[in-house]
Design a protein around this motif. Sequence first.
Motif, PDB file in Angstrom:
ATOM      1  N   THR A  70     -29.941  44.472 -28.732  1.00 33.72           N
ATOM      2  CA  THR A  70     -28.770  43.818 -29.306  1.00 33.72           C
ATOM      3  C   THR A  70     -27.984  43.065 -28.243  1.00 33.72           C
ATOM      4  OG1 THR A  70     -28.618  45.558 -31.003  1.00 33.72           O
ATOM      5  CG2 THR A  70     -26.676  44.181 -30.666  1.00 33.72           C
ATOM      6  N   PHE A  71     -27.817  43.678 -27.073  1.00 31.67           N
ATOM      7  CA  PHE A  71     -27.088  42.998 -26.006  1.00 31.67           C
ATOM      8  C   PHE A  71     -27.854  41.789 -25.476  1.00 31.67           C
ATOM      9  CE2 PHE A  71     -24.430  46.863 -25.603  1.00 31.67           C
ATOM     10  CZ  PHE A  71     -23.189  46.235 -25.579  1.00 31.67           C
ATOM     11  N   GLN A  72     -29.175  41.857 -25.540  1.00 30.70           N
ATOM     12  CA  GLN A  72     -29.963  40.699 -25.112  1.00 30.70           C
ATOM     13  C   GLN A  72     -29.667  39.480 -25.972  1.00 30.70           C
ATOM     14  OE1 GLN A  72     -34.013  42.123 -25.061  1.00 30.70           O
ATOM     15  NE2 GLN A  72     -33.645  43.455 -23.285  1.00 30.70           N
ATOM     16  N   LYS A  73     -29.356  39.716 -27.253  1.00 30.75           N
ATOM     17  CA  LYS A  73     -28.960  38.616 -28.138  1.00 30.75           C
ATOM     18  C   LYS A  73     -27.691  37.941 -27.634  1.00 30.75           C
ATOM     19  CE  LYS A  73     -30.487  40.667 -32.531  1.00 30.75           C
ATOM     20  NZ  LYS A  73     -29.975  41.095 -33.868  1.00 30.75           N
ATOM     21  N   LEU A  74     -26.839  38.744 -26.990  1.00 30.98           N
ATOM     22  CA  LEU A  74     -25.570  38.224 -26.483  1.00 30.98           C
ATOM     23  C   LEU A  74     -25.689  37.711 -25.053  1.00 30.98           C
ATOM     24  CD1 LEU A  74     -23.190  41.039 -27.843  1.00 30.98           C
ATOM     25  CD2 LEU A  74     -23.766  38.854 -28.915  1.00 30.98           C
ATOM     26  N   GLY A  75     -26.913  37.697 -24.536  1.00 31.37           N
ATOM     27  CA  GLY A  75     -27.138  37.178 -23.201  1.00 31.37           C
ATOM     28  C   GLY A  75     -26.903  38.178 -22.090  1.00 31.37           C
ATOM     29  N   VAL A  76     -26.810  39.466 -22.446  1.00 30.51           N
ATOM     30  CA  VAL A  76     -26.589  40.515 -21.448  1.00 30.51           C
ATOM     31  C   VAL A  76     -27.894  41.281 -21.256  1.00 30.51           C
ATOM     32  CG1 VAL A  76     -25.287  42.586 -20.840  1.00 30.51           C
ATOM     33  CG2 VAL A  76     -24.159  40.718 -22.080  1.00 30.51           C
ATOM     34  N   GLN A  77     -28.428  41.266 -20.050  1.00 31.20           N
ATOM     35  CA  GLN A  77     -29.703  41.925 -19.782  1.00 31.20           C
ATOM     36  C   GLN A  77     -29.468  43.379 -19.382  1.00 31.20           C
ATOM     37  OE1 GLN A  77     -32.629  40.340 -20.478  1.00 31.20           O
ATOM     38  NE2 GLN A  77     -31.195  38.780 -21.217  1.00 31.20           N
ATOM     39  N   VAL A  78     -29.510  44.254 -20.354  1.00 36.38           N
ATOM     40  CA  VAL A  78     -29.345  45.689 -20.113  1.00 36.38           C
ATOM     41  C   VAL A  78     -30.643  46.248 -19.539  1.00 36.38           C
ATOM     42  CG1 VAL A  78     -28.939  47.925 -21.210  1.00 36.38           C
ATOM     43  CG2 VAL A  78     -27.625  45.919 -21.930  1.00 36.38           C
ATOM     44  N   GLU A  79     -30.514  47.038 -18.475  1.00 37.44           N
ATOM     45  CA  GLU A  79     -31.680  47.560 -17.766  1.00 37.44           C
ATOM     46  C   GLU A  79     -32.571  48.426 -18.658  1.00 37.44           C
ATOM     47  OE1 GLU A  79     -32.860  47.151 -14.612  1.00 37.44           O
ATOM     48  OE2 GLU A  79     -31.361  45.572 -14.365  1.00 37.44           O
ATOM     49  N   LEU A 116     -28.288  56.191 -20.158  1.00 33.35           N
ATOM     50  CA  LEU A 116     -27.071  55.470 -19.782  1.00 33.35           C
ATOM     51  C   LEU A 116     -27.336  54.427 -18.697  1.00 33.35           C
ATOM     52  CD1 LEU A 116     -23.669  57.226 -19.119  1.00 33.35           C
ATOM     53  CD2 LEU A 116     -24.559  55.625 -17.452  1.00 33.35           C
ATOM     54  N   SER A 117     -26.715  53.263 -18.862  1.00 26.06           N
ATOM     55  CA  SER A 117     -26.732  52.232 -17.831  1.00 26.06           C
ATOM     56  C   SER A 117     -25.342  51.623 -17.704  1.00 26.06           C
ATOM     57  CB  SER A 117     -27.736  51.119 -18.164  1.00 26.06           C
ATOM     58  OG  SER A 117     -29.057  51.537 -17.918  1.00 26.06           O
ATOM     59  N   GLU A 118     -25.041  51.132 -16.520  1.00 32.82           N
ATOM     60  CA  GLU A 118     -23.748  50.502 -16.271  1.00 32.82           C
ATOM     61  C   GLU A 118     -23.960  49.119 -15.675  1.00 32.82           C
ATOM     62  OE1 GLU A 118     -21.138  54.569 -15.550  1.00 32.82           O
ATOM     63  OE2 GLU A 118     -21.738  53.358 -13.804  1.00 32.82           O
ATOM     64  N   LEU A 119     -23.170  48.158 -16.157  1.00 27.69           N
ATOM     65  CA  LEU A 119     -23.277  46.781 -15.700  1.00 27.69           C
ATOM     66  C   LEU A 119     -21.895  46.263 -15.314  1.00 27.69           C
ATOM     67  CD1 LEU A 119     -25.289  47.186 -18.380  1.00 27.69           C
ATOM     68  CD2 LEU A 119     -25.990  44.889 -17.706  1.00 27.69           C
ATOM     69  N   GLU A 120     -21.827  45.510 -14.225  1.00 22.62           N
ATOM     70  CA  GLU A 120     -20.573  44.952 -13.753  1.00 22.62           C
ATOM     71  C   GLU A 120     -20.550  43.436 -13.919  1.00 22.62           C
ATOM     72  OE1 GLU A 120     -20.360  46.313  -9.728  1.00 22.62           O
ATOM     73  OE2 GLU A 120     -19.640  48.310 -10.294  1.00 22.62           O
ATOM     74  N   ASP A 121     -19.335  42.880 -13.875  1.00 26.33           N
ATOM     75  CA  ASP A 121     -19.122  41.436 -13.983  1.00 26.33           C
ATOM     76  C   ASP A 121     -19.712  40.882 -15.284  1.00 26.33           C
ATOM     77  OD1 ASP A 121     -18.015  39.082 -13.046  1.00 26.33           O
ATOM     78  OD2 ASP A 121     -19.846  38.468 -12.012  1.00 26.33           O
ATOM     79  N   ILE A 122     -19.404  41.560 -16.387  1.00 24.04           N
ATOM     80  CA  ILE A 122     -19.882  41.157 -17.703  1.00 24.04           C
ATOM     81  C   ILE A 122     -18.731  40.540 -18.496  1.00 24.04           C
ATOM     82  CG2 ILE A 122     -20.901  41.938 -19.877  1.00 24.04           C
ATOM     83  CD1 ILE A 122     -22.799  42.097 -17.490  1.00 24.04           C
ATOM     84  N   ASP A 123     -18.961  39.356 -19.042  1.00 21.66           N
ATOM     85  CA  ASP A 123     -17.930  38.655 -19.816  1.00 21.66           C
ATOM     86  C   ASP A 123     -18.387  38.556 -21.267  1.00 21.66           C
ATOM     87  OD1 ASP A 123     -15.692  37.284 -20.506  1.00 21.66           O
ATOM     88  OD2 ASP A 123     -16.221  35.406 -19.499  1.00 21.66           O
ATOM     89  N   LEU A 124     -17.722  39.296 -22.154  1.00 22.37           N
ATOM     90  CA  LEU A 124     -18.085  39.317 -23.568  1.00 22.37           C
ATOM     91  C   LEU A 124     -16.916  38.828 -24.414  1.00 22.37           C
ATOM     92  CD1 LEU A 124     -19.877  42.794 -23.684  1.00 22.37           C
ATOM     93  CD2 LEU A 124     -20.981  40.555 -23.859  1.00 22.37           C
ATOM     94  N   LYS A 125     -17.240  38.129 -25.499  1.00 26.33           N
ATOM     95  CA  LYS A 125     -16.216  37.635 -26.414  1.00 26.33           C
ATOM     96  C   LYS A 125     -16.104  38.581 -27.602  1.00 26.33           C
ATOM     97  CE  LYS A 125     -16.665  32.752 -25.183  1.00 26.33           C
ATOM     98  NZ  LYS A 125     -17.476  33.003 -23.999  1.00 26.33           N
ATOM     99  N   GLU A 126     -14.880  38.877 -27.996  1.00 23.79           N
ATOM    100  CA  GLU A 126     -14.643  39.828 -29.084  1.00 23.79           C
ATOM    101  C   GLU A 126     -15.316  39.377 -30.367  1.00 23.79           C
ATOM    102  OE1 GLU A 126     -10.921  42.145 -31.250  1.00 23.79           O
ATOM    103  OE2 GLU A 126     -10.602  41.047 -29.397  1.00 23.79           O
TER     104      GLU A 126
END
Length: 405
Positions: A298-307, A231-241
């Motif tokens: 998968t999140f990296q594709k969306l520009g979100v760097q998951v730890e 599990l990881s948690e990230l803050e201030d993330i803006d995702l489009k539906e």
Amino acid sequence: MKNYTAIKAACQSNSKFTSRILDEFLLYYAAEKDKLAKEADQRLGTYRHITQSIDKSWYNMLKSQYIIHRVMKESGLIHKYLKHAAINRLEATDKSWLEQQASSPWEFSFARILDSPEADFYSMEDVFSGDTYLLYSTGISDILKSGPIELWFNLIGFNGSCWQTYGPLSGYKSFSADDVFFFATEINPGITDEYALMKDVAKNPVPYMMLFGRSNYPLTIHEGEVLEVVLSELEDIDLKEADLEKEFQVDRIDMVYRLKLPGMENKPHFAAAYYDRAEKFLQVTAMTEKGYMALAKTFQKLGVQVEVPADIYVRPSMLSAAQEILKKEIELMPYELLFEEDVDQEDADVEMKKLNELMALALPFINEGKEPDLEAIAKQVGLDLEDNRETLTAIFEDIKRKRKG
């Protein structure tokens, strides 16, 4: 090359000193002088719900281990005792041994076995400090006869040639270093690194001692994958539906999205993320490392760097042990509770369908007075037989009883 015959002789000599000076004298001296017996009982008493299920002899060993650790640890009471008249009355060799021990503090160690260079000798690696050391222990050899151990928690002291254990040996079949770190942060949320963890152990080892009571919990493996909450948690993330729907199976309740990863959403991976749009908060979870890595990619594709690695790794065995020992509910995925009813109903429907299929295949055998091969039928319909054995037994006995009537 080490002379293990000589080192073994030194270990056996050291054990005699330990028995004569610590077990027969200093243990009782410290218990009375600084009321350590009472202190140990009070601290162990916090976990009476665990200790009441163990043998009295094991409880006494834990108590002795606690007292001797208080005496022999870094800045322990031994430094004060060496100035006391009772210690000065000891024979010169005994006092010299105590002074030697005082110069090399005893410590608790969470360690794994690297190899065994000689019978009853083990090369150990402390999983938090990274230090390696040679340990002599016939007790570890005896425990290993019943199966492999992933991690050890022992009180150890240096005898001049190698390290030896004191008190009960705790060997964990399924707890990892990550599990212990998780447990430590549940005891003390202020723990942020390995150094702080071991300082907490030195301050009060009793909560960590309690893990031995659940040390036989087995490692859970499904389809070759070790099951653990990753599990990881990230803050201030803006995702489009719209972007989420391209990559995930999306469920939504109010402003919270559950994002299941196709192909990884079921056993054993259960890869899913929870996105709170209002809070711009993202929680990424899986039950396997493989599932988590697929989510991260998968999140990296969306520009979100998951730890990578994740913030938390905890196996079901430790999660269960921590909740029981600390007497508290640990909810790692609160957002899942919003979707729980839906998930439970889906699972129940699937399970009921499989039960009905099994019954349909088993009834012809029962009608002919034969015993159905439940193992084979359950495998055929994809049902977990052990989870449903009691239900099936009750159903079949009821059918047989009615037919006899």
